[in-house]
Structures are given as structure tokens and as C-alpha cells.
Design an enzyme around this catalytic site. Structure first.
Site, mmCIF file in Angstrom:
data_model
loop_
_atom_site.group_PDB
_atom_site.id
_atom_site.type_symbol
_atom_site.label_atom_id
_atom_site.label_comp_id
_atom_site.label_asym_id
_atom_site.label_seq_id
_atom_site.Cartn_x
_atom_site.Cartn_y
_atom_site.Cartn_z
ATOM 1 N N PRO A 51 1.527 -3.961 -54.815
ATOM 2 C CA PRO A 51 1.169 -2.691 -55.631
ATOM 3 C C PRO A 51 -0.149 -3.865 -56.539
ATOM 4 O O PRO A 51 0.168 -4.917 -56.577
ATOM 5 C CB PRO A 51 1.596 -2.855 -56.536
ATOM 6 C CG PRO A 51 2.954 -3.400 -56.898
ATOM 7 C CD PRO A 51 3.184 -4.525 -55.438
ATOM 8 N N GLU A 52 -1.277 -3.608 -56.051
ATOM 9 C CA GLU A 52 -2.024 -3.982 -56.775
ATOM 10 C C GLU A 52 -2.677 -2.817 -57.905
ATOM 11 O O GLU A 52 -1.693 -1.940 -57.942
ATOM 12 C CB GLU A 52 -3.252 -3.925 -55.744
ATOM 13 C CG GLU A 52 -3.050 -4.554 -54.798
ATOM 14 C CD GLU A 52 -4.227 -5.347 -53.978
ATOM 15 O OE1 GLU A 52 -5.481 -5.066 -54.456
ATOM 16 O OE2 GLU A 52 -4.668 -6.037 -52.674
ATOM 17 N N HIS B 205 18.332 -3.485 -52.696
ATOM 18 C CA HIS B 205 17.989 -3.979 -53.277
ATOM 19 C C HIS B 205 17.185 -3.222 -54.613
ATOM 20 O O HIS B 205 16.352 -3.177 -55.322
ATOM 21 C CB HIS B 205 16.836 -3.949 -52.595
ATOM 22 C CG HIS B 205 16.814 -4.797 -51.741
ATOM 23 N ND1 HIS B 205 17.218 -5.787 -51.482
ATOM 24 C CD2 HIS B 205 16.824 -4.629 -50.761
ATOM 25 C CE1 HIS B 205 16.680 -6.502 -50.166
ATOM 26 N NE2 HIS B 205 16.959 -5.525 -49.082
ATOM 27 N N ARG C 286 11.482 -8.673 -52.569
ATOM 28 C CA ARG C 286 11.667 -9.714 -52.214
ATOM 29 C C ARG C 286 12.159 -10.061 -53.671
ATOM 30 O O ARG C 286 11.433 -11.391 -53.593
ATOM 31 C CB ARG C 286 10.496 -10.024 -51.581
ATOM 32 C CG ARG C 286 9.889 -9.363 -50.317
ATOM 33 C CD ARG C 286 8.475 -9.971 -50.006
ATOM 34 N NE ARG C 286 8.650 -11.021 -49.744
ATOM 35 C CZ ARG C 286 6.915 -11.597 -49.706
ATOM 36 N NH1 ARG C 286 5.630 -10.492 -49.824
ATOM 37 N NH2 ARG C 286 6.729 -13.054 -49.839
ATOM 38 N N ARG D 292 -19.357 -23.403 -60.103
ATOM 39 C CA ARG D 292 -17.924 -23.221 -59.434
ATOM 40 C C ARG D 292 -18.241 -23.151 -57.773
ATOM 41 O O ARG D 292 -18.816 -22.030 -57.103
ATOM 42 C CB ARG D 292 -17.412 -22.337 -60.052
ATOM 43 C CG ARG D 292 -17.112 -22.486 -61.639
ATOM 44 C CD ARG D 292 -16.341 -21.383 -61.575
ATOM 45 N NE ARG D 292 -14.725 -21.919 -61.167
ATOM 46 C CZ ARG D 292 -13.311 -21.293 -61.310
ATOM 47 N NH1 ARG D 292 -13.109 -20.641 -62.790
ATOM 48 N NH2 ARG D 292 -12.062 -21.720 -59.927
#
Length: 270
Positions: A2-3, A91, A110, A151
DNA sequence: ACTTTAGCCTGTCGGC
DNA sequence: TGCCGACAGGCTAAAG
């Protein structure tokens, strides 16, 4: 997985089921996540009532009088509120049993997610160094421009650096750079002030839009009410390697930046 | 101070 | 059908 939009979608879905409820018991089947589940959470959360759920970056902060649980979904995590009797999958690592007779169930194949604890009045070290929220007023083009001077890192990596700005992951970074017409590997210090202004607006628009659509569905994102997100079919470049750019029909390219697949249009982005 | 790399895990998919 | 490597939405810590 998820973002920011997916985490925000999760927050909104959980809040009605959690706020005001008391956590009666934790059932921990697998304590080994990205970091081990915090012992303080196990010790202090049972008996606490949930005051509020806040999102900071990609963390959910479940506030109680004793302190706050910090929940992170990592790449493959999800949180759902289910009847206590729902069969447990392989899970399904942690349940919070609620006084409503339901459980908050954390599933994460995961195990890159986490459940941590922050005492009331303290700030967890992992939250202390985070950059501003992308949808907030203190994130804008000038902010990025000032931080990026000198940068050499790729502008996409700057955008995904949680110390610079939080919540922008691989998908939305690619989409925002496409919208702004900026090549993802361009040195951050070589992007003009004007183009950072466009980029910051693009980040805000894309995130806000994705939240409105319930987040992205790529593999297995499921919001707490079980609905998938609907943003996937509207992606311009992410996951579209070799397919025609939706603006100019040039085949979308993929390169690797920071060990992540990076999709862009070689004609639209410079 | 900045940049790069390794690594935490398991599941899935494509190629052979 | 099965095996094997590559890859997957995040993020930190350590190394360079």
C-alpha cells in the site's frame, strides 16, 4: 503493497468499527514481522478503548489513553474487521478482539509490516524523522526545490525518500513524474523551480484522486470493507512497459532506479 | 552529508 | 507438470 491512498482508505474503513470500542484481547500467531511486535503493545493495549485513528505517512496510529499502536502494512499487509468466528488463514498473524464481538485481523504474507507502540506524549523513533505530508500545506514546489539543490540523486528517489516527503511510493512517484513531464532519473538538483512546482501539484492531485477512488488495486489490495480499489485502470505509465503512452503512443520504457522498476515515457518526460 | 546496497519474507509468474 | 529465477506496492540500517 500500500501507498498513502491505500493506507488512508484503510483508516477510513476501520474507523467506524474501531473508534469507541475496547480491545479485550490480542491473539498473536506470528510475532516476527518487519520488526517483532512491540512487547509494550501486548502488555498495554488490552483493556484500552480506541479514541481515534490517525494516519501519519503510511502508519496508522490507533490512539488510546495509554498510548498509540503504530500499524504499518509493509508491502503485502491488510487490516480487516471481521466476525470473531471467521476462519483463520495461514497469513493472519495478529487479531485484536474487540468488545463488539468482532476482530481486527492483520494479514500479511510477506511480513514486511509492523505493529509497534508509542507511549502517550512520546514520538516513536521511526516517526521522528519523517518528512511532511504530501497533501499538507508545507509540501510544495519550493520546498522540493530548496531541498534538492546540489543533490545528484534521481528525482524519483528524492520523491520516494520518506525524510523528504512521506507516502509517495513506487506507483505514484512514476505517475506524478509522468504528469509533470519529468524524467525519473534526472538529477534532483537539475530540476528547475518551476518544474518542481508542477511536480508538487501533480503529487497532490494524484494522491487525492486515488484516495477518492479507494486506492489502487495491483495484486491484493483490499480495503477493510472488502472492496478492491479502482485506480489501476487509470495508470498512465506504471506497469505499462512496452505499451503505448496514453498521451503520445510512444512505447513506455522501464528502467531500474534504487532497485525498483521505474516506468516512464521517453518522449513525454525529460 | 549524501548515495548505494543488502535484507527482511512469501507468493506468483514466465521461461525452459 | 515441475523447477528456477526474477520480481512484487516499503523501508531501514549499514556500508561506501
Amino acid at each position: 503493497m500500500p501507498e498513502l491512498p491505500e493506507v488512508e482508505t484503510t483508516r477510513r474503513g476501520l474507523a467506524p468499527h474501531l473508534v469507541g470500542r475496547r480491545v479485550d484481547k490480542l491473539i498473536v500467531r506470528q510475532p516476527r514481522l518487519r520488526w517483532p511486535i512491540a512487547p509494550e503493545l501486548i502488555a498495554l493495549l488490552p483493556g484500552q478503548r480506541v479514541d481515534d485513528i490517525e494516519r501519519r505517512a503510511k502508519y496508522l496510529l490507533v490512539h488510546t489513553q495509554a498510548g498509540s499502536a503504530l500499524l504499518h502494512l509493509g508491502m503485502s499487509g491488510s487490516l480487516r474487521v471481521l466476525p470473531e468466528t471467521t476462519p483463520v488463514g495461514s497469513h493472519d498473524h495478529i487479531d485484536w478482539r474487540l468488545d463488539s464481538g468482532q476482530v481486527l485481523r492483520y494479514t500479511d504474507p510477506r511480513r514486511f509490516g509492523s505493529q509497534l507502540w508509542q507511549n502517550a506524549g512520546e514520538i516513536h523513533p521511526l516517526l521522528a524523522g519523517l518528512g511532511p505530508e504530501p497533501l499538507g500545506d508545507d509540501f510544495d514546489g519550493d520546498y522540493l526545490w530548496h531541498l534538492s539543490r546540489e543533490r545528484k540523486t534521481a528525482v524519483k528517489l528524492l520523491l520516494m525518500d520518506q525524510k523528504i516527503v512521506v507516502g509517495v511510493g513506487n506507483i505514484y512517484a512514476a505517475e506524478a513524474l509522468f504528469a509533470a513531464g519529468i524524467h525519473p532519473s534526472r538529477a534532483a538538483g537539475q530540476v528547475s523551480r518551476a518544474r518542481y512546482a508542477v511536480l508538487a501539484v501533480a503529487v497532490k492531485q494524484i494522491l487525492a484522486y486515488a484516495i477518492g477512488r479507494g486506492g489502487t488495486t495491483l495484486r491484493d489490495f483490499i480495503s477493510p470493507d472488502g472492496q478492491p480499489g479502482y485506480f489501476e485502470q487509470e495508470l498512465f505509465v506504471y506497469g505499462r512497459s512496452g505499451q503505448p503512452c496514453r498521451k503520445c503512443a510512444t512505447p513506455v520504457k522501464v528502467i531500474t532506479l534504487g532497485q525498483r522498476s521505474t516506468f516512464f515515457c521517453p518522449r513525454c518526460q525529460h
